[in-house]
Design a protein around this motif. Structure first.
Motif, PDB file in Angstrom:
ATOM      1  N   TYR A   1       0.821  -1.213   0.000  1.00 60.72           N
ATOM      2  CA  TYR A   1       0.000   0.000   0.000  1.00 60.72           C
ATOM      3  C   TYR A   1       0.860   1.271   0.000  1.00 60.72           C
ATOM      4  O   TYR A   1       0.326   2.366   0.189  1.00 60.72           O
ATOM      5  N   ALA A   2       2.146   1.134  -0.209  1.00 54.20           N
ATOM      6  CA  ALA A   2       3.059   2.266  -0.036  1.00 54.20           C
ATOM      7  C   ALA A   2       2.731   3.430  -0.963  1.00 54.20           C
ATOM      8  O   ALA A   2       2.964   4.595  -0.625  1.00 54.20           O
ATOM      9  N   SER A   3       2.190   3.143  -2.151  1.00 51.96           N
ATOM     10  CA  SER A   3       1.909   4.215  -3.111  1.00 51.96           C
ATOM     11  C   SER A   3       0.561   4.884  -2.867  1.00 51.96           C
ATOM     12  O   SER A   3       0.198   5.827  -3.577  1.00 51.96           O
ATOM     13  N   LEU A   4      -0.185   4.403  -1.871  1.00 53.86           N
ATOM     14  CA  LEU A   4      -1.535   4.906  -1.644  1.00 53.86           C
ATOM     15  C   LEU A   4      -1.566   5.924  -0.512  1.00 53.86           C
ATOM     16  O   LEU A   4      -0.768   5.859   0.428  1.00 53.86           O
ATOM     17  N   ASN A   5      -2.488   6.842  -0.625  1.00 55.64           N
ATOM     18  CA  ASN A   5      -2.742   7.801   0.447  1.00 55.64           C
ATOM     19  C   ASN A   5      -3.989   7.324   1.192  1.00 55.64           C
ATOM     20  O   ASN A   5      -5.116   7.622   0.802  1.00 55.64           O
ATOM     21  N   LEU A   6      -3.793   6.540   2.248  1.00 53.22           N
ATOM     22  CA  LEU A   6      -4.917   5.919   2.948  1.00 53.22           C
ATOM     23  C   LEU A   6      -5.548   6.902   3.938  1.00 53.22           C
ATOM     24  O   LEU A   6      -4.865   7.477   4.783  1.00 53.22           O
ATOM     25  N   SER A   7      -6.844   7.071   3.808  1.00 54.07           N
ATOM     26  CA  SER A   7      -7.583   7.932   4.730  1.00 54.07           C
ATOM     27  C   SER A   7      -9.020   7.418   4.816  1.00 54.07           C
ATOM     28  O   SER A   7      -9.421   6.532   4.066  1.00 54.07           O
ATOM     29  N   CYS A   8      -9.784   7.980   5.735  1.00 57.59           N
ATOM     30  CA  CYS A   8     -11.190   7.598   5.866  1.00 57.59           C
ATOM     31  C   CYS A   8     -12.014   8.827   6.191  1.00 57.59           C
ATOM     32  O   CYS A   8     -11.494   9.871   6.589  1.00 57.59           O
ATOM     33  N   SER A   9     -13.305   8.695   6.002  1.00 60.69           N
ATOM     34  CA  SER A   9     -14.263   9.746   6.344  1.00 60.69           C
ATOM     35  C   SER A   9     -15.262   9.161   7.334  1.00 60.69           C
ATOM     36  O   SER A   9     -15.413   7.942   7.432  1.00 60.69           O
ATOM     37  N   ALA A  10     -15.962  10.039   8.051  1.00 62.88           N
ATOM     38  CA  ALA A  10     -16.873   9.532   9.091  1.00 62.88           C
ATOM     39  C   ALA A  10     -18.043  10.482   9.311  1.00 62.88           C
ATOM     40  O   ALA A  10     -17.962  11.686   9.043  1.00 62.88           O
ATOM     41  N   GLY A  11     -19.115   9.895   9.795  1.00 59.59           N
ATOM     42  CA  GLY A  11     -20.268  10.645  10.276  1.00 59.59           C
ATOM     43  C   GLY A  11     -20.703  10.027  11.595  1.00 59.59           C
ATOM     44  O   GLY A  11     -20.502   8.836  11.818  1.00 59.59           O
ATOM     45  N   TYR A  12     -21.289  10.819  12.488  1.00 61.03           N
ATOM     46  CA  TYR A  12     -21.664  10.252  13.781  1.00 61.03           C
ATOM     47  C   TYR A  12     -22.954  10.880  14.301  1.00 61.03           C
ATOM     48  O   TYR A  12     -23.354  11.974  13.887  1.00 61.03           O
ATOM     49  N   SER A  13     -23.612  10.127  15.172  1.00 66.68           N
ATOM     50  CA  SER A  13     -24.821  10.601  15.839  1.00 66.68           C
ATOM     51  C   SER A  13     -24.749  10.181  17.306  1.00 66.68           C
ATOM     52  O   SER A  13     -23.885   9.389  17.691  1.00 66.68           O
ATOM     53  N   ARG A  14     -25.682  10.700  18.085  1.00 67.28           N
ATOM     54  CA  ARG A  14     -25.677  10.433  19.528  1.00 67.28           C
ATOM     55  C   ARG A  14     -26.904   9.594  19.892  1.00 67.28           C
ATOM     56  O   ARG A  14     -28.008   9.852  19.413  1.00 67.28           O
ATOM     57  N   MET A  15     -26.673   8.599  20.728  1.00 68.75           N
ATOM     58  CA  MET A  15     -27.743   7.683  21.131  1.00 68.75           C
ATOM     59  C   MET A  15     -28.013   7.859  22.640  1.00 68.75           C
ATOM     60  O   MET A  15     -27.069   7.867  23.428  1.00 68.75           O
ATOM     61  N   PRO A  16     -29.298   8.033  23.046  1.00 67.92           N
ATOM     62  CA  PRO A  16     -30.523   7.882  22.246  1.00 67.92           C
ATOM     63  C   PRO A  16     -31.097   9.185  21.713  1.00 67.92           C
ATOM     64  O   PRO A  16     -32.203   9.188  21.177  1.00 67.92           O
ATOM     65  N   ASP A  17     -30.387  10.318  21.842  1.00 70.97           N
ATOM     66  CA  ASP A  17     -30.964  11.625  21.516  1.00 70.97           C
ATOM     67  C   ASP A  17     -31.373  11.752  20.053  1.00 70.97           C
ATOM     68  O   ASP A  17     -32.348  12.443  19.742  1.00 70.97           O
ATOM     69  N   ASP A  18     -30.642  11.105  19.140  1.00 75.00           N
ATOM     70  CA  ASP A  18     -30.833  11.341  17.709  1.00 75.00           C
ATOM     71  C   ASP A  18     -31.736  10.331  17.016  1.00 75.00           C
ATOM     72  O   ASP A  18     -31.681  10.187  15.791  1.00 75.00           O
ATOM     73  N   GLY A  19     -32.580   9.612  17.764  1.00 75.81           N
ATOM     74  CA  GLY A  19     -33.477   8.665  17.102  1.00 75.81           C
ATOM     75  C   GLY A  19     -34.325   7.888  18.082  1.00 75.81           C
ATOM     76  O   GLY A  19     -34.038   7.840  19.287  1.00 75.81           O
ATOM     77  N   ASN A  20     -35.389   7.282  17.557  1.00 71.94           N
ATOM     78  CA  ASN A  20     -36.315   6.510  18.385  1.00 71.94           C
ATOM     79  C   ASN A  20     -35.970   5.034  18.448  1.00 71.94           C
ATOM     80  O   ASN A  20     -36.690   4.251  19.074  1.00 71.94           O
ATOM     81  N   SER A  21     -34.915   4.630  17.774  1.00 77.11           N
ATOM     82  CA  SER A  21     -34.439   3.248  17.808  1.00 77.11           C
ATOM     83  C   SER A  21     -32.985   3.263  17.381  1.00 77.11           C
ATOM     84  O   SER A  21     -32.483   4.274  16.865  1.00 77.11           O
ATOM     85  N   PHE A  22     -32.314   2.122  17.571  1.00 73.53           N
ATOM     86  CA  PHE A  22     -30.918   2.088  17.141  1.00 73.53           C
ATOM     87  C   PHE A  22     -30.810   2.215  15.630  1.00 73.53           C
ATOM     88  O   PHE A  22     -29.875   2.835  15.117  1.00 73.53           O
ATOM     89  N   LEU A  23     -31.762   1.634  14.896  1.00 77.28           N
ATOM     90  CA  LEU A  23     -31.719   1.740  13.443  1.00 77.28           C
ATOM     91  C   LEU A  23     -31.800   3.198  13.011  1.00 77.28           C
ATOM     92  O   LEU A  23     -31.096   3.615  12.077  1.00 77.28           O
ATOM     93  N   ASP A  24     -32.634   3.987  13.686  1.00 73.40           N
ATOM     94  CA  ASP A  24     -32.689   5.428  13.403  1.00 73.40           C
ATOM     95  C   ASP A  24     -31.330   6.077  13.631  1.00 73.40           C
ATOM     96  O   ASP A  24     -30.849   6.873  12.812  1.00 73.40           O
ATOM     97  N   ILE A  25     -30.723   5.754  14.771  1.00 79.93           N
ATOM     98  CA  ILE A  25     -29.425   6.348  15.121  1.00 79.93           C
ATOM     99  C   ILE A  25     -28.378   6.006  14.058  1.00 79.93           C
ATOM    100  O   ILE A  25     -27.610   6.867  13.616  1.00 79.93           O
TER     101      ILE A  25
END
Length: 742
Positions: free
Chosen positions: A429-453
């Motif tokens: 992987y030496a020639s690659l620029n490895l990175s990641c992106s992310a999104g997040y939510s808070r449980m239980p404030d952001d939904g009525n079930s875990f699937l919502d979260i």
């Protein structure tokens, strides 16, 4: 006087009876013993009172028991009246029947010894019988062992002899019941021991009472253990479930419950953790403010080990060997429910490895899977007790982290993950620029079930406009994502219904004025004639599988249209097309281009692929390899928007391009900005030294065209020469251009 005494005695007896009945009610486990003692006492008192009355009325001066015996004859308890010298012994009918004595002639001394189970009648023994209750056993006339507890009272004493009255309480049935009960308890205890089932219960607010099996299983020092100490035996990852159940038991303390089941790992006497099932029930008890609860405690380790095989198939990701989406949804909902009960909060973070398809295309699928495994195992060091890491799809992962009130935890964790991921860029992987992106939510404030979260965390990821960045969920994102989803569905239908069309913008030679090529630009034309610009739908297509279908359409339609114009006798021109990042980095790109050329009959030299500077430099080694494979076919290569990305002229020596496209931002100010002019002039000179042609886009007037012509620019594109137009308008443009520049 006698009436007054009778009333007093009756009142005392009524009060005593009421008190005894009430006490037996509040202590049901002692009710039988309390009532038994009370009945014996009352019987003795009534007999004593009767005897006292008789003696008082007759003024007895000698031992005359004839009137006493008439009273006690038919009482429903064993009674014997006797003198210490054995000169007089009377037994009532109940005792005579028990001994099978039908006559009044019998050996007094022998009977007393048998009834009281003594060897002889002596003053010392008589005194001992009088001082305390005496428990005896003897064989009745039926051959059964009879158990009687005797209570003896001294009725009259003179110089020669003493008269005693002994009242018996028959314990034979009680003894039998106790024996049977002990036997049953012994059988129960044995069965519990053999089946290794323990009993755990509590009726106060601080301790459990554990059966011998539990003390043996867990290595407890006694049969009582405090709630806190018991909790310390529970595995850290299972404590949230235990705490939730414990709080639930408190919440239902005023009502009885159905049988509940809790499965958890606990540290055993050997120091290792084993799985246990605790099936318990809460019971309502009126006189107890704390709930009485308890149930069976069973070691289920062997069953869990068997279930692991099934669980691996259902809940384990095959590639990364961590939890999959099914496990995430199951555990996540359990955590959500427990969190609500205990008022705990959690962060749910969804991560995506940026440009992962490049890893598969450049390093192969085996190395791609290896990177997924390394990334998955790396995530586990960030999982707190009760949390989880899971692969939910492709190169998407999720983390559940306990929220201890630190709002910066998601961003800080993401930053650490980014740093760890970048360290994986070695070896293959030496020639690659490895990175990641992310999104997040808070449980239980952001939904009525875990699937919502989880969906809201995914919304945040999709709304993330920059790779290598993390984005928090906001409520407005939902409408945006729903809108994009609707747009994606409509776009998919548009492709199926042939609503996509290519428009073509001419490219002109600055030296001759003749048309030398066109750039194919995709448009979405709805049935009502509305034209949707690429800026509205291409980003949505790039976030889904649709971009590949659009690119395939553009490639094939552009080749077909250019070949059609050639067959119509128009001048041969270069057709320029654009590829998205996801398409350019596909291993089979060369094959797709070759097939499109072969299918249309177009020569490769009349096709040009435009690449943005940032796209080409994302993975420089693979980009060069991909570009060389296209050059080998004879396809031309252009770098689009030069100057807006890395702006490094050194890359002109590395990339095998045939055309350099100057970004419109330089052309707009070239008339008034001397620096813009100097930059454009320098780039044109360097490109010519590398035998790379140049084209300027965004030309809107003759002054700009004249400046670029004098600077040595080869080609021009812009509204001065023509806007993007449908294919049916191009023949007219050919005719006009040919007549104008013969």
């Amino acid at each position: 006087m006698n009436n007054r005494n009778s009333i007093t005695i009756a009142f005392i007896m009524a009060a005593a009876t009421s008190f005894v009945i009430f006490y037996a009610y509040i202590k049901p486990e002692l009710a039988f013993a309390i009532l038994s003692v009370f009945l014996i006492t009352v019987t003795i008192l009534w007999i004593a009172l009767a005897v006292f009355k008789i003696v008082t009325n007759s003024n007895l001066t000698t031992v005359d028991i004839s009137e006493i015996t008439s009273i006690t004859e038919n009482l429903n308890t064993e009674i014997i009246i006797w003198t210490d010298d054995c000169s007089a012994v009377f037994m009532n009918k109940r005792l005579r029947d028990l001994l099978n004595i039908n006559s009044t002639e019998f050996d007094h001394k022998e009977v007393l010894c048998k009834v009281f189970n003594i060897d002889s009648v002596t003053p010392e023994i008589c005194e001992r019988l009088h001082e305390k209750q005496h428990d005896t056993q003897f064989e009745s006339s039926t051959g059964k062992t009879t158990s009687i507890i005797w209570s003896t009272s001294l009725f009259k004493k003179n110089k020669k002899t003493s008269l005693y009255i002994s009242t018996g309480f028959n314990l034979t049935e009680i003894k039998s019941l106790q024996s049977n009960l002990k036997s049953a308890n012994d059988c129960f205890a044995l069965s519990m021991e053999l089946s290794e089932i323990g009993v755990l219960m509590s009726r106060d607010d601080s301790h459990y009472y554990a059966s011998p099996e539990i003390t043996r299983m867990l290595g407890l020092k006694s049969d009582t253990i405090s709630f806190d100490e018991f909790r310390s035996y529970v595995h850290p990852n299972d404590r949230i479930h235990y705490d939730s159940c414990f709080k639930w038991m408190n919440s239902v303390k005023h009502t009885a419950s159905d049988v509940k089941n809790l499965e958890m790992r606990m540290k055993t006497a050997s120091g290792s953790y084993r799985w246990f099932s605790y099936r318990f029930k809460v019971i309502q008890v009126a006189d107890n403010t704390f709930p009485v609860f308890g149930g069976a405690f069973l070691d289920i380790t062997h069953d869990r080990e068997k279930d692991l095989i099934i669980e691996r198939l259902a809940y384990l990701d095959e590639v990364t060997e961590i939890s999959n989406r099914n496990k995430l949804l199951k555990t996540g909902q359990e955590t959500y429910d427990c969190g609500r009960m205990l008022e705990y909060s959690y962060w749910v973070i969804v991560l995506d490895i940026d440009r992962f398809h490049i890893v598969n295309d450049t390093c192969g699928y085996d190395n791609g899977n290896k990177l997924l495994r390394d990334f998955a195992h790396m995530l586990y060091k960030y999982v707190s007790p009760g949390g989880l890491a899971a692969r939910i799809s492709g190169d998407n992962f999720a983390l559940i982290l306990r929220d201890y009130g630190d709002n910066e935890l998601p961003a800080r964790t993401f930053s650490a993950i980014q740093e760890d991921l970048s360290r994986l860029a070695v070896n293959e992987y030496a020639s690659l620029n490895l990175s990641c992106s992310a999104g997040y939510s808070r449980m239980p404030d952001d939904g009525n079930s875990f699937l919502d979260i989880l969906e809201h965390a995914e919304f945040a990821l999709k709304s993330n406009s920059r790779q290598g960045n993390i984005c928090a969920y906001e409520h407005g994102m939902h409408d945006s994502i729903i809108g994009n989803s609707e747009m994606e569905k409509a776009l998919s239908d548009a492709i199926d219904n042939n609503e996509l069309q290519l428009f073509y913008q001419p490219k002109i030679s600055l030296s001759t004025g003749k048309i030398v090529g066109v750039e194919a630009l995709v448009r979405w034309i709805k049935p009502d004639g509305t034209i949707v610009q690429p800026g509205s739908f291409v980003p949505i297509a790039e976030g889904s599988h649709l971009i590949g279908r659009i690119s395939e359409f553009v490639l094939n339609e552009a080749c077909r249209q250019n070949m059609l114009w050639q067959r119509m006798g128009f001048p041969h021109i270069v057709m320029s097309i654009n590829f998205a990042s996801s398409d350019f980095y596909q291993k089979d790109l060369r094959d797709k281009v070759f097939e499109a050329l072969a299918r249309s009959g177009l020569e490769a030299k009349w096709l040009e692929v435009e690449l943005t500077e940032s796209l080409a430099l994302r993975d420089i080694d693979f980009a060069v390899s991909q570009m060389n494979s296209l050059r080998d076919l004879g396809v031309k290569l252009a770098m689009d928007d030069f100057g807006t990305g890395y702006s490094s002229l050194s890359y002109l020596q590395i990339l095998p391009i045939t055309l350099l496209k100057l970004d419109r931002s330089f052309i707009t100010d070239i008339e008034s900005d001397n620096i813009a002019y100097e930059i454009v002039s320098a780039v044109i000179r360097i490109a010519k030294s590398k035998k790379i042609e140049t084209i300027a886009e965004g030309i809107e007037n003759e002054t700009q065209a004249d400046i670029l012509r004098k600077a040595g620019c080869d080609f021009a594109q812009g509204y001065l020469y023509g806007k993007p137009m449908p294919p049916e308008d191009i023949p007219a443009f050919f005719e006009k251009n040919n007549n104008q520049y013969k």
